[in-house]
Write a protein that holds these residues in place. Structure first.
Motif, PDB file in Angstrom:
ATOM      1  N   LYS A  37       0.830  -1.214   0.000  1.00  0.00           N
ATOM      2  CA  LYS A  37       0.000   0.000   0.000  1.00  0.00           C
ATOM      3  C   LYS A  37       0.862   1.260   0.000  1.00  0.00           C
ATOM      4  O   LYS A  37       0.535   2.240  -0.675  1.00  0.00           O
ATOM      5  CB  LYS A  37      -0.949  -0.003   1.194  1.00  0.00           C
ATOM      6  CG  LYS A  37      -2.076  -1.028   1.075  1.00  0.00           C
ATOM      7  CD  LYS A  37      -3.054  -0.929   2.247  1.00  0.00           C
ATOM      8  CE  LYS A  37      -4.195  -1.931   2.075  1.00  0.00           C
ATOM      9  NZ  LYS A  37      -5.147  -1.871   3.218  1.00  0.00           N
ATOM     10  N   GLU A  40       2.289   1.654  -3.583  1.00  0.00           N
ATOM     11  CA  GLU A  40       1.245   2.074  -4.510  1.00  0.00           C
ATOM     12  C   GLU A  40       0.913   3.551  -4.325  1.00  0.00           C
ATOM     13  O   GLU A  40       0.790   4.302  -5.309  1.00  0.00           O
ATOM     14  CB  GLU A  40      -0.013   1.212  -4.337  1.00  0.00           C
ATOM     15  CG  GLU A  40       0.148  -0.207  -4.866  1.00  0.00           C
ATOM     16  CD  GLU A  40      -1.079  -1.070  -4.651  1.00  0.00           C
ATOM     17  OE1 GLU A  40      -1.218  -2.077  -5.368  1.00  0.00           O
ATOM     18  OE2 GLU A  40      -1.910  -0.739  -3.767  1.00  0.00           O
ATOM     19  N   ALA A  52      -3.032   3.429  -8.112  1.00  0.00           N
ATOM     20  CA  ALA A  52      -1.937   2.585  -8.588  1.00  0.00           C
ATOM     21  C   ALA A  52      -2.201   1.165  -8.115  1.00  0.00           C
ATOM     22  O   ALA A  52      -2.493   0.933  -6.941  1.00  0.00           O
ATOM     23  CB  ALA A  52      -0.600   3.094  -8.057  1.00  0.00           C
ATOM     24  N   ILE A  53      -2.109   0.218  -9.038  1.00  0.00           N
ATOM     25  CA  ILE A  53      -2.406  -1.184  -8.746  1.00  0.00           C
ATOM     26  C   ILE A  53      -1.186  -2.006  -9.125  1.00  0.00           C
ATOM     27  O   ILE A  53      -0.868  -2.168 -10.315  1.00  0.00           O
ATOM     28  CB  ILE A  53      -3.643  -1.683  -9.534  1.00  0.00           C
ATOM     29  CG1 ILE A  53      -4.860  -0.799  -9.236  1.00  0.00           C
ATOM     30  CG2 ILE A  53      -3.943  -3.140  -9.223  1.00  0.00           C
ATOM     31  CD1 ILE A  53      -5.107   0.308 -10.249  1.00  0.00           C
ATOM     32  N   THR A  54      -0.460  -2.516  -8.140  1.00  0.00           N
ATOM     33  CA  THR A  54       0.733  -3.309  -8.412  1.00  0.00           C
ATOM     34  C   THR A  54       0.358  -4.690  -8.942  1.00  0.00           C
ATOM     35  O   THR A  54      -0.648  -5.279  -8.541  1.00  0.00           O
ATOM     36  CB  THR A  54       1.578  -3.478  -7.148  1.00  0.00           C
ATOM     37  OG1 THR A  54       0.724  -3.853  -6.062  1.00  0.00           O
ATOM     38  CG2 THR A  54       2.337  -2.216  -6.802  1.00  0.00           C
ATOM     39  N   ILE A 193       3.074  -2.163 -12.608  1.00  0.00           N
ATOM     40  CA  ILE A 193       2.017  -1.384 -11.951  1.00  0.00           C
ATOM     41  C   ILE A 193       1.106  -0.787 -13.014  1.00  0.00           C
ATOM     42  O   ILE A 193       1.544  -0.490 -14.138  1.00  0.00           O
ATOM     43  CB  ILE A 193       2.638  -0.283 -11.052  1.00  0.00           C
ATOM     44  CG1 ILE A 193       1.675   0.150  -9.945  1.00  0.00           C
ATOM     45  CG2 ILE A 193       3.106   0.914 -11.869  1.00  0.00           C
ATOM     46  CD1 ILE A 193       2.349   0.909  -8.805  1.00  0.00           C
ATOM     47  N   ARG A 206      -7.975  -4.159  -9.938  1.00  0.00           N
ATOM     48  CA  ARG A 206      -7.732  -4.827  -8.658  1.00  0.00           C
ATOM     49  C   ARG A 206      -8.419  -6.195  -8.620  1.00  0.00           C
ATOM     50  O   ARG A 206      -7.880  -7.165  -8.066  1.00  0.00           O
ATOM     51  CB  ARG A 206      -8.225  -3.951  -7.500  1.00  0.00           C
ATOM     52  CG  ARG A 206      -7.376  -2.713  -7.278  1.00  0.00           C
ATOM     53  CD  ARG A 206      -7.735  -1.987  -5.986  1.00  0.00           C
ATOM     54  NE  ARG A 206      -6.969  -0.753  -5.868  1.00  0.00           N
ATOM     55  CZ  ARG A 206      -7.455   0.470  -6.112  1.00  0.00           C
ATOM     56  NH1 ARG A 206      -8.736   0.604  -6.469  1.00  0.00           N
ATOM     57  NH2 ARG A 206      -6.686   1.536  -6.002  1.00  0.00           N
TER      58      ARG A 206
END
Length: 372
Positions: A37, A40, A52-54, A193, A206
């Motif tokens: 978190k 991101e 932002a989504i890793t 990402i 996600r």
């Protein structure tokens, strides 16, 4: 005798060990850890995005982005031919049709003047890919997307810390992706990402990242996703790297200037472009093109440099020349002469962040010996 100089070696002498030890000490090594978190949030802030989504690498970031944008069977997506296979593969796996444009001979990016002629009623999106050090000229692309109602997928895998007219790469269009492979300005070993300002796109990505589990009924699935999760260990390394991004960009530009000055006298080479009116190169890699009157190609030059203990890599091979796509009946009888020349006569020399000035001097001596 001098050691072999690899084409890339990452620089990991910041807080990487400290943060990794924290992961081990706390037991947080999976995708649920607090560094994910933090990373991101910090990355989103860096590229001025809301979300932002890793994910586990840059290629699957493109896969998820294409699916999130609802690219379906028969939809056409315009992209540069001169890029990595991941870009075309993401479109094809979703059932889409890749439509390629040739590249600019100076910046090596997609030739934006060719895009409009490729737009048809089936065109759904433009996939922009920033190549090697300079960004694509984005304003004309944004204008076309607005004019024709097209989505933009921005592959900024190689552009950590780069800007286009002072706006961060990764902040353009509906959705953007990055890679954290070891040769990138920010690395997590493997990793990627997805960034966006769109709440629904972020939620979709996600979900796709996490097997499309449902919040209320975890093991009942309405859609198919992937396990693309990013670990706390990766995020720990990434956070330490991101803390030093401005320093890394400055270091890369200094390296680029060093190579450019010392190799300028090699008349057989066309060197990386230093800047355009909208950006200064960040030299993700230091590339060069062998001029047409030289009687050998990049493959031969790379072999000669290897014999001198210098690591190199070839340039990308165009999407329109990929056998796997021809077998599928795609991109046949397409001509992109600029990309074809770059693929055959272009290569890059060692340019990782851990490279020393003495090593760069050794590279320069070897290149001069090969061409003079």
């Amino acid at each position: 005798m001098a050691d072999f100089i690899p084409v890339n070696e990452p620089l990991l002498d910041g807080n990487e060990k400290k943060y990794l030890n924290e992961c081990i000490d706390t037991g947080w090594i999976s995708s649920g850890g607090p560094f994910v978190k933090q990373f991101e949030a910090k990355f989103a802030e860096t590229v001025r995005r809301k979300h932002a989504i890793t994910v586990c690498n840059g290629s699957v970031a493109l896969d998820a982005a294409v699916v999130a944008l609802d690219i379906q069977a028969g939809d056409e997506v315009i992209l540069p031919t001169f890029t990595i296979i991941s870009c075309g593969a993401a479109i094809v796996r979703a059932g889409g049709i890749p439509v390629v444009v040739d590249c600019d001979p100076l910046t090596w990016n997609m030739d934006v003047s060719q895009i409009e002629a490729k737009i048809t009623p089936k065109t759904k999106a433009i996939m922009v890919v920033h190549i090697y050090g300079l960004p694509v000229d984005m304003n004309p692309v944004l204008e076309l997307a607005d004019k024709y109602g097209l989505k933009i997928i921005e592959d900024a895998a190689e552009m950590h810390g780069q800007t286009y007219r002072d706006k961060p790469c990764g902040s353009f269009g509906g959705i953007s992706t990055f890679s954290f492979y070891p040769n990138k300005h920010v690395t997590t070993g493997e990793g990627g990402i997805i960034v966006t300002d769109d709440d629904s796109l972020a939620e979709k990505c996600r979900s796709l990242r996490n097997l499309c589990f449902q919040p209320q009924r975890r093991f009942i699935h309405e859609e198919l996703g992937w396990n693309l999760r990013f670990t706390n260990l990766q995020a720990a390394v990434g956070l330490a790297q991101l803390e030093r991004l401005p320093e890394f960009v400055q270091r890369k530009r200094k390296m680029g200037a060093f190579y450019t000055e010392l190799l300028a006298e090699v008349s057989q080479l066309e060197l990386s472009l230093v800047k355009t009116d909208y950006a200064e190169s960040i030299y993700w890699v230091y590339g060069m093109i062998i001029k047409d009157d030289v009687p050998f190609d990049a493959a031969e030059a790379m072999q000669r440099l290897r014999e001198k203990k210098i690591g190199t890599r070839p340039f990308f091979w165009g999407m329109h020349e990929q056998p796997v796509f021809h077998k599928m009946g795609l991109l046949k009888d397409v001509s992109c002469p600029v990309a074809e020349r770059l693929s055959r006569r272009g290569f890059y020399v060692p340019s990782g962040l851990a490279l020393t000035e003495d090593q760069m001097k050794q590279v320069v001596i070897a290149v001069k010996e090969v061409f003079n």
